[in-house]
Design an enzyme around this catalytic site. Structure first.
Site: not given
Length: 372
Positions: A23, A117-118
């Site tokens: 993350d 983003d993860e």
């Protein structure tokens, strides 16, 4: 539970997987601080600063003041008078995400992105033959920093549920490892609000029932949970014991992407509703960009002051690919229902009928993301 020690033993004994959840730390805001040296070390919010603006992302300097994503900009500014607002740059975020995913795929093909983003990674059989999930997570974080000048946090465990919770344990720029046999003990200490899918109202209900932690939840049998939480009970029962049998899927199907905003006061005038619509379009399109989703149906949702919910949808014959198309449909749906019969307390937009949407599972419980 360990913060970052090597774990060659976290492998397939008993059929266990090696799962990493990566993350990025305050991704949008961190990209802005990376690209603009004047913003480094300062409280930054990505989003509109106007009266009905919403924070899309906040730097850690801003979070120290209580600023959070989905917070009204006026509230954020009140909490942090020195807060600096910047407009989003999705092209920059997507390029950074592309670099990060290339790093993931250097180690495994089993990559399940949740957003820009993860992602989850299954490294049970990693490409480089490293063998240790902990070592792989360390290398990935190092490579991300070297190639993007951004930091990432990681959780390492034997299933997705534990890996995701662990990635948040030592943020920012940290790592947490939960080994086989440690899952139930790790979960027992967590506040119930940390459980994925348990929102504020759910946590309040659990508190009334005497459940404050994962350990409290683990004391409840499945019949009691089903009586009080219905279909959510099976998930809660497994989660309280650190159990999650879901595999990491390199190709998942997302049903919808959207968001909604609850207002500080009821709205009724056309001008206010149109202004609010623009903010919702801006934020929801950000979610759509992050999910890289393309769909054919836009749904407008409103909740009146009497809590009645009203929705209206428009389906087009080809996937919506631009913000301009999405915005035009959202605005038209609003115009079709004006003037309203009574004020509303909530408005939201959702994009659905996504490309590849069939009978597969929904990609995540919170695909309908809340703006407030």
């Amino acid at each position: 539970m360990s913060d970052a020690k090597d774990t060659d033993e976290d492998g397939e004994a008993g059929g266990l997987r090696k799962v990493i959840h990566v993350d990025m730390d305050a991704f949008f805001a961190s990209v802005e601080q990376r690209d603009n040296p004047e913003l480094r070390g300062k409280p930054v919010a990505v989003g509109g600063s106007g009266g009905r603006g919403v924070v899309a992302a906040a730097s850690y300097e801003a979070r120290k003041f209580g600023v959070r994503s989905a917070m009204p900009s006026v509230t954020a500014k009140r909490l942090c008078p020195d807060l600096i607002f910047v407009r989003h740059r999705f092209d920059a975020y997507k390029e950074a995400s592309r670099q990060i995913r290339a790093i993931f795929h250097h180690h495994t093909d089993l990559v399940e992105p949740l957003s820009l983003d993860e992602a989850y990674l299954d490294v049970t059989e990693d490409k480089l033959g490293i063998g240790s999930a902990t070592r792989i997570a360390e290398l990935i974080r190092q490579e991300i920093r070297a190639k993007t000048k951004l930091t990432a946090s990681a959780g390492v465990s034997y299933n997705k549920f534990l890996a995701k919770i662990a990635s948040d344990q030592n943020k920012p720029d940290g790592m947490c490892v939960v080994r086989p046999g440690e899952g139930a003990q790790f979960v027992a200490k967590l506040p119930i609000r940390r459980f994925h899918g348990v929102g504020p109202k759910g946590a309040e209900k659990m508190a009334r029932l005497g459940i404050e932690t994962g350990g409290d939840l683990a004391l409840k049998d499945i019949e009691w949970l089903r009586a009080n939480f219905g279909s959510f009970a099976d998930y809660l029962y497994r989660a309280a014991r650190g159990i999650d049998l879901r595999p990491v899927r390199s190709s998942r199907i997302r049903k919808s992407v959207g968001g909604e905003r609850t207002f500080n006061r009821d709205l009724s005038s056309g001008s206010e509703l149109r202004e609010t619509m623009e903010d919702i379009i801006d934020i929801v399109w950000g979610y759509i960009e992050r999910a890289e989703a393309k769909g054919r149906t836009v749904t407008l949702k409103m909740k009146y002051t009497d809590f009645q919910i009203f929705s209206r949808a428009k389906t087009v014959d080809r996937p919506i690919e631009t913000k301009a198309e999405f915005a035009a449909i959202g605005r038209n749906l609003l115009e079709e229902v004006l003037p309203l019969p009574m004020p509303i307390r909530l408005m939201g937009l959702t994009l659905s009928k996504l490309e590849g949407d069939g009978e597969a599972e929904q990609s995540r419980p919170d695909a309908q993301l809340s703006l407030l």
